[in-house]
Design an enzyme around this catalytic site. Structure first.
Site, mmCIF file in Angstrom:
data_model
loop_
_atom_site.group_PDB
_atom_site.id
_atom_site.type_symbol
_atom_site.label_atom_id
_atom_site.label_comp_id
_atom_site.label_asym_id
_atom_site.label_seq_id
_atom_site.Cartn_x
_atom_site.Cartn_y
_atom_site.Cartn_z
ATOM 1 N N LEU A 381 0.913 -1.216 -0.163
ATOM 2 C CA LEU A 381 0.077 -0.062 0.006
ATOM 3 C C LEU A 381 0.905 1.200 0.020
ATOM 4 O O LEU A 381 2.028 1.321 0.682
ATOM 5 C CB LEU A 381 -0.703 0.198 1.224
ATOM 6 N N ASP A 382 0.598 2.400 -0.581
ATOM 7 C CA ASP A 382 1.244 3.472 -0.572
ATOM 8 C C ASP A 382 1.342 4.032 0.995
ATOM 9 O O ASP A 382 0.519 3.493 1.843
ATOM 10 C CB ASP A 382 0.599 4.519 -1.225
ATOM 11 N N MET A 383 2.546 4.797 1.065
ATOM 12 C CA MET A 383 2.720 5.242 2.525
ATOM 13 C C MET A 383 1.504 5.809 3.167
ATOM 14 O O MET A 383 1.145 5.543 4.128
ATOM 15 C CB MET A 383 3.740 5.960 2.457
ATOM 16 N N ASP A 384 0.797 6.533 2.377
ATOM 17 C CA ASP A 384 -0.121 7.520 2.725
ATOM 18 C C ASP A 384 -1.553 6.716 2.879
ATOM 19 O O ASP A 384 -2.626 7.287 3.395
ATOM 20 C CB ASP A 384 -0.541 8.689 2.046
ATOM 21 N N THR A 385 -1.664 5.551 2.257
ATOM 22 C CA THR A 385 -2.982 4.815 2.335
ATOM 23 C C THR A 385 -2.887 3.957 3.620
ATOM 24 O O THR A 385 -2.051 3.065 3.843
ATOM 25 C CB THR A 385 -3.000 3.856 1.003
#
Length: 532
Positions: A381-385
């Site tokens: 997952l993206d860091m911000d997700t």
């Protein structure tokens, strides 16, 4: 010509200059933008294209007053100098100057190449050559057919009876004649092909010579241009773009380097002994087709062209790594057995540490292991997700889970809160926008219908600003781009600092995942509601 605009601002000022690659616009910059907007609106009236603008808040030498400078990226209305905006670092658009004169020479070569490529004789010669090729193939095939038929007849005669010496000699003579005839046929057509090809080659040779000359002249002109883009930094040191990029991975500056808002603004401030306070860049107008730009949204500096330049121009502490919060206690173990973990990753945490060596899901699980297991990431997952992530405990589980991902057997549902106008509740749809990395602006992805990899997302609107997203492919930033792009939902996810507006977090959550257990093959379903 006025370039330094007085700024009325009564709020608190920041203690340090902001990082152009990672910032929230300070209120002092927002005040400068508000003052600038009427002039931008007048300038852009009737202009169908969008443009990036920037403001730099500065103090004068006495450190007594606030002012701001304004700039636009590249050229506007085919001009690099417009009233009220800082000039380019190097103005190469003088009609009688070195660049334009040599650019005209390159343009003339382009016209010669186009004329040759569209010359009717060139097409006629190519068509004639292709026809000769086709005729040659038919003629040679016919000669081979006759030779084969004669051979079959001779073989049939030999099978019927024993040939006399005279008959055998006659057969050998016939065979030799037909073989020689085939060689003569091939030679005749080879000569015709060579003559026809000579006319085509003459045109192509002239085109190639012009193209090589154009390439040499273009590279020389580009290098001349970069040599004349001499940048000044905070300490008064000067380096041209070729020198700045010499030790980078690119080694050579990309086209357009030095023409963005940030280097223009900083260059003017340093040369005129103005102290930079804060900087911000915003987009005005229509978004380009392959990028995502929203009207009046703020954007970071591009990495491909600006990172090496601004690294030279700004003090080292400005671009120093951002301090990150410790989120290890927020990583929730949703499920664990002997073969895998299912975790709920908080927003702001990496899936894998990578070169940064920052804490990640994998590093935290590794530290928590008590049985010698080695966590193996199955997907990311993206860091911000935030949301559900599956991690394997051994290679067999890892291989079987990854195969399910490759075969698209795993179902994933994300929940996102969108910015912008409300959507009709209950609407379903499918977004197909191929994506590729924006090499000049990493980590951005762009819609690339020619070279991009297929990216497909199904969606369901569950509330006016809330959607469920079902990705059928797993491209980097797929959901973020598909939501933000005008041909997708046209509404960026709230808190998306890349494709929308920055907020406390990115409002994207991996809420549901369905897969088969890698060992027992029992279907497993996990759901975790977002924590916002």
């Amino acid at each position: 010509m006025q370039l330094l605009y007085p700024l009325s601002y009564d709020g608190l000022l920041p203690e340090t200059f902001n990082n152009p690659f990672d910032y929230v616009p300070h209120p002092v910059c927002e005040a400068a933008v508000a003052d600038l907007l009427p002039r931008v609106e007048e300038l852009m009236r009737g202009n169908p294209e969008g443009k990036m603008f920037g403001v730099l808040v500065v103090r004068n030498e006495e450190n007594a007053r606030l002012y701001y400078l304004a700039a636009f990226s590249g050229q506007l209305c085919d001009k690099s100098v417009l009233p009220g905006f800082v000039p380019p670092v190097f103005d190469f658009l003088d009609p009688d100057g070195y660049f334009k004169v040599h650019e005209a020479e390159i343009t003339a070569i382009n016209q010669k190449i186009s004329a040759l490529q569209s010359d009717s004789r060139y097409f006629e010669y190519k068509e004639f050559y292709q026809q000769i090729q086709a005729d040659a193939e038919v003629a040679i095939a016919e000669a081979k057919r006759k030779m084969q038929e004669a051979k079959e007849k001779r073989d049939a005669e030999r099978s019927k009876k024993t040939l006399t010496a005279e008959e055998e000699a006659e057969f050998v003579k016939e065979s030799q004649f037909l073989k020689a005839e085939l060689r003569r046929e091939k030679k005749r057509w080879a000569e015709k092909l060579a003559a026809a090809k000579a006319e085509v080659v003459d045109f192509e040779k002239r085109i190639d010579e012009l193209a090589n000359r154009r390439k040499t002249m273009s590279e020389a002109l580009q290098n001349w241009l970069f040599e004349h883009f001499v940048m000044v930094n905070y300490a008064g040191e000067r380096r041209n773009l070729l020198d700045i990029f010499r030790d980078t991975v690119q080694q050579l500056p990309p086209a357009g380097t030095g023409e963005c808002c940030e280097p223009k603004l900083l260059q003017y401030a340093y040369i005129h002994h103005l102290k930079p306070v804060q900087i911000a860049m915003f987009w005005w107008g229509k978004s380009p087709d392959n990028e995502i730009r929203h009207h009046l949204h703020y954007y970071p500096a591009c990495s491909g062209k600006c990172k090496p330049v601004l690294t030279f121009m700004l003090p080292p502490e400005v671009l120093a790594a951002t301090q990150h919060r410790d989120l290890s206690e927020q990583l929730e173990i949703v499920y664990e057995d002997a073969d895998l973990w299912v975790v709920n990753k908080p927003s702001g945490m990496l899936s894998v540490s990578g070169k940064s060596h920052r804490e990640s899901v994998i590093s935290i699980l590794q530290a928590r292991c008590r049985d010698g297991k080695t966590p193996l990431v199955v997907h990311r997952l993206d860091m911000d997700t935030s949301g559900l992530l599956v991690v394997a405990k051994h290679k067999t589980a890892h291989y079987r889970l990854q195969k399910q991902f490759r075969d698209r057997e795993i179902q994933k549902i994300y929940v996102a809160v969108l910015d912008g106008e409300p959507l009709p509740i209950g609407v379903k749809g499918r977004i197909e926008l191929p994506l590729s990395p924006d090499l000049m602006h990493r980590p951005f992805q762009k819609v690339d219908k020619e070279h991009g990899k297929p990216a497909v997302t199904e969606y369901l609107v569950v509330d006016e600003h809330v959607v469920e997203l079902h990705p059928l492919t797993g491209r980097t930033h797929q959901l973020r781009v598909h939501c933000a792009h005008a041909e997708g939902l046209g509404r960026p996810i709230q808190g998306d600092n890349l494709y929308g507006r920055r907020a406390a977090r990115l409002y994207l959550h991996a809420a549901r995942i369905v897969f088969k257990h890698p060992m027992s093959e029992v279907e497993m379903v996990f759901e975790v509601k977002p924590g916002w």
